[in-house]
Design a protein around this motif. Structure first.
Motif, PDB file in Angstrom:
ATOM      1  N   TRP A  84     -42.488 -50.090 -59.721  1.00  0.00           N
ATOM      2  CA  TRP A  84     -41.452 -49.435 -60.509  1.00  0.00           C
ATOM      3  C   TRP A  84     -41.525 -47.919 -60.346  1.00  0.00           C
ATOM      4  CZ3 TRP A  84     -40.679 -51.208 -66.281  1.00  0.00           C
ATOM      5  CH2 TRP A  84     -39.443 -50.778 -66.744  1.00  0.00           C
ATOM      6  N   VAL A  85     -42.705 -47.357 -60.586  1.00  0.00           N
ATOM      7  CA  VAL A  85     -42.858 -45.904 -60.531  1.00  0.00           C
ATOM      8  C   VAL A  85     -42.953 -45.426 -59.078  1.00  0.00           C
ATOM      9  CG1 VAL A  85     -44.293 -43.965 -61.263  1.00  0.00           C
ATOM     10  CG2 VAL A  85     -43.895 -45.874 -62.826  1.00  0.00           C
ATOM     11  N   GLY A  86     -43.683 -46.145 -58.254  1.00  0.00           N
ATOM     12  CA  GLY A  86     -43.816 -45.746 -56.858  1.00  0.00           C
ATOM     13  C   GLY A  86     -42.501 -45.815 -56.109  1.00  0.00           C
ATOM     14  N   ILE A  93     -39.278 -57.285 -61.555  1.00  0.00           N
ATOM     15  CA  ILE A  93     -40.422 -56.476 -61.953  1.00  0.00           C
ATOM     16  C   ILE A  93     -40.356 -56.103 -63.433  1.00  0.00           C
ATOM     17  CG2 ILE A  93     -41.494 -54.196 -61.629  1.00  0.00           C
ATOM     18  CD1 ILE A  93     -42.162 -56.149 -59.379  1.00  0.00           C
ATOM     19  N   VAL A  94     -39.196 -55.683 -63.911  1.00  0.00           N
ATOM     20  CA  VAL A  94     -39.072 -55.205 -65.288  1.00  0.00           C
ATOM     21  C   VAL A  94     -39.443 -56.287 -66.307  1.00  0.00           C
ATOM     22  CG1 VAL A  94     -37.439 -54.345 -67.020  1.00  0.00           C
ATOM     23  CG2 VAL A  94     -37.483 -53.336 -64.733  1.00  0.00           C
ATOM     24  N   PRO A  95     -38.885 -57.488 -66.222  1.00  0.00           N
ATOM     25  CA  PRO A  95     -39.290 -58.499 -67.206  1.00  0.00           C
ATOM     26  C   PRO A  95     -40.775 -58.870 -67.109  1.00  0.00           C
ATOM     27  CG  PRO A  95     -37.325 -59.222 -66.035  1.00  0.00           C
ATOM     28  CD  PRO A  95     -37.796 -57.979 -65.375  1.00  0.00           C
ATOM     29  N   THR A 129     -46.047 -59.077 -69.395  1.00  0.00           N
ATOM     30  CA  THR A 129     -47.496 -58.957 -69.234  1.00  0.00           C
ATOM     31  C   THR A 129     -48.059 -57.902 -70.186  1.00  0.00           C
ATOM     32  OG1 THR A 129     -47.197 -57.426 -67.370  1.00  0.00           O
ATOM     33  CG2 THR A 129     -47.575 -59.761 -66.842  1.00  0.00           C
ATOM     34  N   GLY A 130     -47.319 -56.824 -70.406  1.00  0.00           N
ATOM     35  CA  GLY A 130     -47.773 -55.812 -71.369  1.00  0.00           C
ATOM     36  C   GLY A 130     -47.863 -56.379 -72.775  1.00  0.00           C
ATOM     37  N   TRP A 131     -46.826 -57.107 -73.185  1.00  0.00           N
ATOM     38  CA  TRP A 131     -46.860 -57.716 -74.519  1.00  0.00           C
ATOM     39  C   TRP A 131     -47.975 -58.750 -74.623  1.00  0.00           C
ATOM     40  CZ3 TRP A 131     -40.918 -58.434 -74.186  1.00  0.00           C
ATOM     41  CH2 TRP A 131     -40.286 -57.239 -74.519  1.00  0.00           C
ATOM     42  N   ALA A 132     -48.178 -59.521 -73.561  1.00  0.00           N
ATOM     43  CA  ALA A 132     -49.255 -60.519 -73.578  1.00  0.00           C
ATOM     44  C   ALA A 132     -50.606 -59.837 -73.758  1.00  0.00           C
ATOM     45  CB  ALA A 132     -49.239 -61.347 -72.292  1.00  0.00           C
ATOM     46  N   GLY A 162     -41.784 -47.817 -71.997  1.00  0.00           N
ATOM     47  CA  GLY A 162     -41.367 -48.935 -71.150  1.00  0.00           C
ATOM     48  C   GLY A 162     -39.983 -49.442 -71.518  1.00  0.00           C
ATOM     49  N   LEU A 163     -39.699 -49.490 -72.809  1.00  0.00           N
ATOM     50  CA  LEU A 163     -38.367 -49.925 -73.237  1.00  0.00           C
ATOM     51  C   LEU A 163     -37.298 -48.898 -72.873  1.00  0.00           C
ATOM     52  CD1 LEU A 163     -39.244 -51.540 -76.680  1.00  0.00           C
ATOM     53  CD2 LEU A 163     -38.607 -52.712 -74.560  1.00  0.00           C
ATOM     54  N   VAL A 164     -37.629 -47.611 -72.977  1.00  0.00           N
ATOM     55  CA  VAL A 164     -36.678 -46.566 -72.575  1.00  0.00           C
ATOM     56  C   VAL A 164     -36.454 -46.634 -71.060  1.00  0.00           C
ATOM     57  CG1 VAL A 164     -36.267 -44.081 -72.468  1.00  0.00           C
ATOM     58  CG2 VAL A 164     -37.222 -45.092 -74.540  1.00  0.00           C
ATOM     59  N   MET A 165     -37.527 -46.842 -70.286  1.00  0.00           N
ATOM     60  CA  MET A 165     -37.384 -46.985 -68.832  1.00  0.00           C
ATOM     61  C   MET A 165     -36.500 -48.181 -68.491  1.00  0.00           C
ATOM     62  SD  MET A 165     -41.239 -46.185 -67.474  1.00  0.00           S
ATOM     63  CE  MET A 165     -40.901 -46.716 -65.802  1.00  0.00           C
TER      64      MET A 165
END
Length: 149
Positions: free
Chosen positions: A21-23, A62-64, A69-72, A94-97
């Protein structure tokens, strides 16, 4: 032991998704625009459209995965009330992104795909939003570093 391996894999998947995402945003922002200046205008627009489309096609998956995974990982340690504030800041960023990504995908990129001759202004809008996403991603990585110490 097996549980720790599982959560390590979840964390690794989360980090790999962030790297894409960032790269990818860094590549599009820092490299693509300078590289295509050598092309003819029609070819330049085609390369930009194809590159942005493929990047966003990857982000559809990637986003979902990143969010899930972050929430998990957060719920694994007891929820948002149990994690330090930088982790909660990562959630917000992450939500703003995600909102910025959706604004690219559903706005100027969709218009560029539908246009017979996409205008360069559409690609400037896409690039500006990706710059915002990149800056938010860098801030998110900074929060991640602060939350692990």
């Amino acid at each position: 032991m097996a549980g720790s391996i599982l959560w390590s894999l979840v964390l690794a998947l989360h980090i790999l998704c962030i790297a894409y995402w960032v790269g990818g945003g860094a590549f599009l922002t820092l490299t693509l625009r300078n590289s295509i200046t050598l092309l003819e205008p029609a070819a330049r627009l085609n390369v930009q459209l194809q590159t942005y489309s493929r990047y966003c096609r990857g982000l559809r998956h990637i986003v979902p995965v990143t969010l899930l995974t972050g929430w998990a990982l957060v719920f694994h340690v007891g929820g948002f009330a149990m994690v330090p504030w930088p982790i909660n800041a990562m959630q917000l960023l992450g939500l703003v992104m995600t909102a910025v990504y959706l604004s690219v995908e559903l706005g100027p990129l969709r218009a560029a795909r539908r246009a017979i001759r996409p205008q360069p202004a559409l690609f400037n809008t896409i690039r500006n939003r990706i710059v915002i996403m990149l800056a938010l991603g860098a801030l998110t990585i900074l929060c991640a570093a602060m939350g692990t110490i």
